[in-house]
Design an enzyme around this catalytic site. Structure first.
Site, PDB file in Angstrom:
ATOM      1  N   HIS A 129     -23.965  -3.483  29.272  1.00 33.37           N
ATOM      2  CA  HIS A 129     -25.247  -3.077  28.698  1.00 33.37           C
ATOM      3  C   HIS A 129     -25.490  -3.904  27.432  1.00 33.37           C
ATOM      4  O   HIS A 129     -24.567  -4.185  26.673  1.00 33.37           O
ATOM      5  CB  HIS A 129     -25.213  -1.580  28.357  1.00 33.37           C
ATOM      6  N   GLU A 131     -26.755  -3.311  24.528  1.00 34.10           N
ATOM      7  CA  GLU A 131     -26.310  -2.733  23.258  1.00 34.10           C
ATOM      8  C   GLU A 131     -24.797  -2.831  23.109  1.00 34.10           C
ATOM      9  O   GLU A 131     -24.283  -3.173  22.037  1.00 34.10           O
ATOM     10  CB  GLU A 131     -26.733  -1.259  23.153  1.00 34.10           C
TER      11      GLU A 131
END
Length: 290
Positions: A129, A131
């Site tokens: 992901h 982030e």
């Protein structure tokens, strides 16, 4: 048939900020690119592309040229990305969510703290992901990323642990993994828990259970890539068996609403309000056609 849109669903502050920055830059003119999808919602990405926003990958940064502005989305990026853009003469618009930026600093602090005691840093998050890539890239030292209890075998329970979380993870999952790690450690005080889940996101779980429970059927709208969407839709489905996950209105099936008196429409932190309204209007039209 009553159709209600959840007023607490939709874009979180960080996503609103990133999209506002993109729209402002596009209005100023010139080339504007987003490093990766600005939000994990295909419909909103396509809307911004029609305004002129182009989505690019890391491999394309050095070919953008000095006349292009590169937007860092709310998910954030590791320092290496900023260094590469500077090296290639590309101007950056930094739309990193302030909550994510603070978490990046906490990750660096956690590593410094664990160096002193021979410990390790563990983050609850989805591997790959954006982030999480940005978080693990804050330091050169390895960071252990866990998605569930099955991943805890990668943790060395003879050493201290600093435990953090991706901002959009489930608070319950964080608490469950923390309990399990405390159980496995020689002494529970060998772990420092830093719950870095965004309060604006975590508070939606309780509300969403109440929202899903008061409707006969629920339609959850989110992009296929949305990590937060998968978590929140799971909560809807646990609460109401007649919960359906779609990306756009044309995926609606009339049979979902047979014998239904009320439908709740809700979405992820990456779901635009205009899209939920479009879905609600389509459901209402199905009811009228009956």
């Amino acid at each position: 048939m009553l159709v209600e849109i959840d007023d607490k669903s939709g874009f979180c502050f960080g996503v609103v900020r990133a999209i506002t920055e993109a729209e402002r830059a596009l209005a100023e003119g010139g080339r504007v690119c987003s490093l990766g999808d600005i939000v994990h919602n295909r419909m909103e990405v396509q809307r911004l592309e029609r305004l002129g926003l182009r989505t690019v990958s890391h491999d394309e940064i050095c070919s953008l040229g000095s006349d292009c502005r590169l937007l860092i989305r709310a998910h954030g990026e590791p320092p290496s990305t900023y260094a590469l853009a500077r090296e290639c003469g590309v101007e950056i618009i930094d739309a990193t969510c302030p909550m994510v930026a603070k978490l990046q600093e906490r990750v660096k602090y956690a590593h410094d703290r664990m160096k002193e005691c021979g410990g390790q840093v563990v983050i609850l998050g989805k591997r790959g992901h954006a982030e999480v890539v940005g978080l693990t890239g804050q330091v050169e030292e390895p960071t252990i990323v866990v998605e569930s209890a099955a991943d805890l075998d990668a943790v060395d329970f003879t050493r201290p642990i600093h435990f953090l979380s991706q901002t959009t993870q489930s608070p319950q999952l964080f608490a469950d993994l923390l309990d399990e790690m405390r159980r496995r450690l020689p002494t529970p005080d060998m772990i420092c828990a830093d719950c870095t889940i965004c309060n604006r996101v975590s508070s939606r779980e309780t509300h969403l259970r109440e929202f899903a429970a008061r409707h006969d059927a629920v339609v959850f709208v989110c992009g296929r890539k949305s990590s937060n969407g998968k978590v929140l839709f799971g909560i809807c489905r646990e609460t109401n068996a007649r919960s359906y996950n779609i990306e756009e209105a044309r995926e609606l099936q009339p049979e979902w609403f047979a014998g239904v008196g009320s439908v709740g429409v809700c979405g992820a932190t990456s779901t635009p309000e205009w899209l939920m309204r479009e879905v609600a209007d389509a459901i209402a039209a199905m009811g009228e056609n009956k």
